[in-house]
Enzyme design. Sequence first.
Site, PDB file in Angstrom:
ATOM      1  N   GLY A 120     -19.891  -3.130 -36.103  1.00  0.00           N
ATOM      2  CA  GLY A 120     -21.251  -2.668 -36.336  1.00  0.00           C
ATOM      3  C   GLY A 120     -21.418  -2.011 -37.692  1.00  0.00           C
ATOM      4  N   GLU A 143     -15.119  -8.326 -33.444  1.00  0.00           N
ATOM      5  CA  GLU A 143     -15.733  -8.334 -32.106  1.00  0.00           C
ATOM      6  C   GLU A 143     -15.127  -9.331 -31.128  1.00  0.00           C
ATOM      7  OE1 GLU A 143     -19.052  -6.595 -34.750  1.00  0.00           O
ATOM      8  OE2 GLU A 143     -17.414  -8.060 -34.931  1.00  0.00           O
TER       9      GLU A 143
END
Length: 261
Positions: A120, A143
């Site tokens: 993020g 991720e």
Amino acid sequence: MRGRRTGRRHPAGAAVSAAIAVEHHADRVVATLNRPEVRNAIDLQTSEELHELCACLESDPKVLLLTGAGGIFAAGADINQMRERRRDDALRGINSRAFSRLQRLPMPTIALVDGYALGGGAELAYACDFRIGTTSARFGNPEPGLGIIASAGGTWRLREIVAEPVAKEILLAGRVLDADEARRAGLLNEVVERDELVPAGHRWADRITRQVPLAVRLTKAVFHSPREAHPFVDDVAQAVLFETDEKFERMTAFLERKKTS
């Protein structure tokens, strides 16, 4: 103007320190991700405060410099919170909505990246117009190794910034780019030493603010308009600018300088 750091309170009244420390200046804002104890992991509070920051910059457009405390930009989303999120949380787009709002801000945004910008954190940097990094900057999207995807813009913003093969290496194979690799790929606009990071950001902000603010705002808006909107949006933006005092004053000054040169 003086810097300002705000805090929040839980319903019970306990004080909560700001996840983003904000300094307001006449023509720019410096915002610092302020959770160094967890490597500035982006949690729900950070996302909410990012919305608040965007609301401020939408009503009073200024250049934004965005950095992180403690020698790191942001090591990713807060995994403690992410582990507990379910389908409905994903559909709320907690981070993706905040990052998209950041990208749509009227004036340019500059990410100042020291250390890791992962997950993020990398997606937050991708949402900015410019990225300046230190020699220790690192970008990656791990991720899939955690069983999820880069859903806050990484899967599509990154391929708009770097070549598709490089984007796939980062998103699908877990490649982490160092500062030199990021600069060569076009992900970083400039690489500087750590003590030069904030001054470099201000130099970029100085370059931007020397332009006519409305012309910068409309250029950014036209740049991000969909292909089918052109050339209509270009013509409308130009029509607005053709009627401004700044256009007449700057062009007149240019012609006067040319006469005397």
